[in-house]
Design an enzyme around this catalytic site. Structure first.
Site, short mmCIF file in Angstrom:
data_model
loop_
_atom_site.label_atom_id
_atom_site.label_comp_id
_atom_site.label_asym_id
_atom_site.label_seq_id
_atom_site.Cartn_x
_atom_site.Cartn_y
_atom_site.Cartn_z
CB CYS A 77 -3.15 1.80 -3.71
SG CYS A 77 -1.66 1.58 -2.76
CB CYS B 67 -0.24 0.41 -5.90
SG CYS B 67 -1.71 0.19 -4.88
CB CYS C 214 -0.92 -0.03 1.22
SG CYS C 214 -2.34 1.07 1.10
#
Length: 218
Positions: free
Chosen positions: A81, A88, A9
């Site tokens: 993400c 990401c 993330c």
């Protein structure tokens, strides 16, 4: 041996931490870690509170940069993400990747974290589980039975299974069924392996044996 997943993330404080905890708690035989490209250095208090309430918080969960896990051997990279709002991180080594984006609950109320938790459990976990499944298609032929393996399967794993059977170490198949098999031929490659069994055997006998195979499920 457990399969290893890395959840990536941006800040590694909310979504990836929740996903890491859920995978470790809910998916047997799969071990998850998480990291972020711009790790915040701390787990969001609401994320920690939620995981504690769910009973799946671990003391070792923390926000960390990619460098902290870069040298570990992972079987799968998962990015979580929300592409509509951010980018990401990319893992620099050639490892299979899947993406399931979730809106970042950071800065929102506790209810937003509960929503994210439910979405990750309902959407991401089935995809991770499916990735590691070995699909088996059994069909009867005029010379015996063919088994087509696909998914998270290696040719080496099928060779190990066959060698165990030949050496008498197979517990999944009855002696009666073993006696019917005159030859076993393995072809294909990782991800797509074919096993041809010659002999007067039925597809049902082989399906039953596969359902008990410890090698396939390991």
């Amino acid at each position: 041996m457990n399969k290893k997943v890395l959840v990536l993330c941006t800040g590694n404080s909310c979504r990836s931490i929740i996903a890491e905890a859920l995978i470790n708690a809910k998916l047997e035989g799969i071990e998850a870690k998480s990291s972020g490209v711009r790790a915040s250095g701390k787990v969001n208090p609401n994320a920690k509170k939620l995981l504690e309430e769910k009973g799946i918080w671990r003391a070792e969960y923390h926000s960390k940069v990619l460098d902290e896990v870069i040298n570990e051997d992972f079987d799968l990279i998962v990015t979580v993400c929300d592409h509509a709002n951010e980018s990401c991180p990319m893992f620099p080594r050639p490892i299979p990747k899947i993406h399931v984006g979730f809106v970042d609950p950071d800065g929102k109320g506790f209810e937003a974290f509960e929503v994210t938790y439910s979405e990750i459990e309902e959407e991401l976990l089935p995809k991770v589980k499916e990735f590691f499944e070995i699909k088996k298609e059994v069909s009867k032929t005029h010379t015996g039975v063919n088994i087509n393996f696909s998914g998270f399967v290696t040719k080496e794993k099928i060779e190990t299974m066959v060698n165990n059977c030949k050496m008498g170490g197979c517990e999944c198949m009855s002696d009666t069924t073993k006696a019917k098999i005159s030859n076993m031929l393995i072809t294909g490659k990782d991800g797509e392996v074919k096993l041809e069994l010659s002999g007067d055997i039925s597809a049902d006998e082989i399906k039953e044996a596969l359902s008990k195979s410890k090698v396939i499920d390991s």
